[in-house]
Scaffold this active site. Structure first.
Site, mmCIF file in Angstrom:
data_model
loop_
_atom_site.group_PDB
_atom_site.id
_atom_site.type_symbol
_atom_site.label_atom_id
_atom_site.label_comp_id
_atom_site.label_asym_id
_atom_site.label_seq_id
_atom_site.Cartn_x
_atom_site.Cartn_y
_atom_site.Cartn_z
ATOM 1 N N GLU A 188 39.861 42.773 37.250
ATOM 2 C CA GLU A 188 40.134 43.723 38.335
ATOM 3 C C GLU A 188 40.825 42.926 39.424
ATOM 4 O O GLU A 188 40.185 42.132 40.121
ATOM 5 C CB GLU A 188 38.821 44.358 38.832
ATOM 6 N N CYS B 268 38.051 47.687 48.441
ATOM 7 C CA CYS B 268 38.282 47.673 47.017
ATOM 8 C C CYS B 268 39.085 48.925 46.703
ATOM 9 O O CYS B 268 38.678 50.022 47.049
ATOM 10 C CB CYS B 268 36.954 47.670 46.280
#
Length: 594
Positions: free
Chosen positions: A297, A331
């Protein structure tokens, strides 16, 4: 009516019984976690507190990780930077513990989760304060990004985790009708994770929860920028594991720098990495030496699209939260704002008005809307992005204000609205990871789709329109892993959904069914459906030595199973039966064809 009435009564009775059963509380013990050495007790004053001044620039790997509050520069202590040999020892201990935990029951694993959930709910302020001190984020941002996301993940695992880890039966196909086909999910062993600093609590718990619930051990390297909090959060995990009788050393938190992370990648059975694309590529290269699975990620440059038919005040508030969450420590953060030309001026005016009302300062020193930048020298990078945009024609439309920052050491950056931006500017191409709101106008849906896809990143997007079908149509054409319609980042709060991106945002998924099963050895299993009455027997024509009519038999069998015409299939089936029924077929060598 007489037939359906009993079924209705039974259904209602079942629903009532389930509801009453839910009212019976689980017996969940409390755990005691020593926090005496991490609480701000008020004894430190300006005169006697230790102000830490980190060295600038790249340094050679040290044997200690120095920890400090980015908002005040107060020294917090240090953590050991583990050597590769020490990392391998941690993994070896975890591997031995996992052999025991692999046979644990789901009941035991659920109790572990309930104990964690109880502690988190009862100690929200403590958890958020530690996250705030270590990263500079506000208490509200910590609650949203650390507490709520983790609680949501735990409750999803409690509700659905076991179901998705049980064997899953699949269709066996035409040629295997006499078989049962299933997929089994077994623990991989030791799951390694290298996580970023932006959510120090959730980034530790997220991989740990999935790993432990699926029967694995976990070894997690926390960021050198958030090691102090990670070491305290580890105490919570240890206490909860001990409370359910889990083996010692099932979960490890390790600290250090690059070589610590490299050693972890070389030692575990799977690696999960949350960080930058550059480091992600190095992780992949290292993982290729042992051919372990990798989940990456790697951040994003999410598009925030606002059509002309929206409720503007509501969208402006969501935009601010998306752009400024945790002082840019977001995020899947919104970093590119595309606003329809018909409402562009109004949108900018409302955003600027809101930004100018935002106060920036040490998050625990007063009521501030935004805290500090966690990483050293990051504010300089942010200013360089702004300067590059201005040099190419962009303008600053508004900035937030600083609070009482007389002792600040370049760790704050005011929220900044930039207009007249385009894709030639680094600000619209590089991940900023900061509280900057660049706003670009668009004229049509086709144009904004092209603009949004013009990025090397592909993590998430948010599309706002008064016409939901229009918003869905736009989002469906954006090349990214997650999409929110008339909201921002809501996909992550649905923990049943996988999370991850494409392109330079990485690959693989965590969260959801896909993330949980990604911690497993996925094993395909086929067994006889009517054992021992029907067993596998090789048909005589293709037994060794093969019969002269073996290929004819195979041709007929293929058409009988897969032919498109039912009459051709029936004819071929009769031929198959005829060949099998022949007594003592002559066998011969099969001629080789070229």
């Amino acid at each position: 009516m007489a037939f359906w009435w009993p079924l209705v009564v039974l259904g209602v009775a079942f629903a009532v019984c389930r509801f009453l059963f839910m009212l019976i509380p689980h017996n969940v013990p409390s755990i005691d976690v020593d926090a005496s050495d991490v609480l701000e007790d008020g004894s430190q004053t300006k005169e006697n507190s230790y102000i830490y001044i980190p060295r600038k620039g790249k340094m050679a790997q040290a044997d200690k990780v120095q920890c400090y509050e980015p908002a005040t520069m107060k020294y917090l202590g240090f953590c050991e930077a583990l050597t590769p040999e020490e990392v391998k020892e941690h993994v070896a201990q975890a591997r031995e513990a996992q052999k025991i935990w692999a046979s644990s029951s789901f009941r035991q694993r659920r109790q572990f989760l309930r104990i964690l959930l109880k502690y988190i709910i009862e100690h929200q302020e403590l958890i958020c304060e530690i996250s705030s001190r270590d990263t500079g984020k506000t208490m509200v941002d910590a609650s949203l990004g650390e507490i709520m996301t983790t609680c949501e993940k735990i409750t999803w695992l409690l509700s659905e985790g076991e179901k998705w880890l049980k064997p899953e039966y699949r269709s066996s196909g035409r040629s295997m009708l006499h078989k049962r086909a299933k997929v089994e999910f077994h623990p991989l062993g030791v799951i390694g994770a290298i996580v970023s600093w932006n959510y120090p609590f959730h980034n530790v718990f997220n991989p740990m929860l999935a790993a432990v619930f699926s029967g694995n051990a976990a070894v997690i390297k926390v960021s050198e920028h958030a090691s102090w909090s990670g070491c305290f959060y580890f105490r919570i995990i240890q206490a909860a594991l001990a409370a359910v009788g889990a083996p010692d050393n099932l979960v490890h938190i390790i600290t250090g720098y690059a070589e610590t992370g490299q050693a972890l990648v070389s030692s575990v059975d799977k690696i999960i990495f949350v960080g930058s694309p550059g480091v992600g590529k190095m992780i992949m290269q290292k993982a290729s030496e042992t051919l372990i699975p990798v989940t990456l990620e790697l951040g994003g440059k999410d598009a925030f699209i606002v059509c002309e038919d929206v409720d503007l005040p509501t969208v402006v508030q969501v935009a601010m939260r998306g752009a400024l969450q945790s002082s840019g420590q977001n995020c899947a953060g919104a970093e590119r704002f595309y606003v329809h030309k018909d409402i562009y001026t109004a949108f900018v005016a409302q955003i600027v008005k809101l930004v100018k009302s935002i106060s920036v300062g040490p998050p625990l020193a007063g009521r501030y809307d935004m805290g500090a930048i966690c990483m050293q020298e990051h504010s300089e990078k942010l200013q360089n992005l702004v300067n590059d945009a201005q040099d190419k024609g962009a303008e600053i439309a508004g900035r937030g204000s600083f609070g009482h920052l007389e002792d600040a050491v370049d760790q704050f950056f005011p929220p900044t609205v930039i207009v007249n931006v385009d894709h030639t500017m680094k600000l619209m191409q590089e991940e900023a990871f900061g509280p900057i709101i660049p706003i670009m106008k668009f004229s049509s849906d086709e144009e904004v789709i092209k603009l949004a896809n013009d990025s090397k990143y592909g993590l998430g997007c948010a599309v706002f329109s008064g016409n939901q079908k229009r918003a869905i149509a736009i989002a469906s054409q954006l090349h990214c892993g997650v999409a929110a319609i008339n909201d921002f980042a809501s996909t992550y709060m649905c923990q049943s959904l996988p999370f991850g991106g494409v392109k330079h945002s990485g690959f693989g998924r965590f969260a959801g069914v896909e993330g949980l099963r990604a911690c497993c050895l996925v094993k395909s299993v086929v067994v006889d459906r009517w054992w021992p009455f029907i067993k596998t027997v090789i048909p005589k024509p293709i037994q060794y030595p093969v019969a002269e009519n073996a290929f004819v038999f195979q041709e007929s069998l293929v058409e009988a199973l897969y032919g498109l015409n039912v009459w051709d299939r029936l004819r071929s089936l009769i031929n198959v039966v005829k060949i099998i029924s022949e007594q003592n077929p002559k066998s011969s060598n099969v001629k080789k064809s070229h």
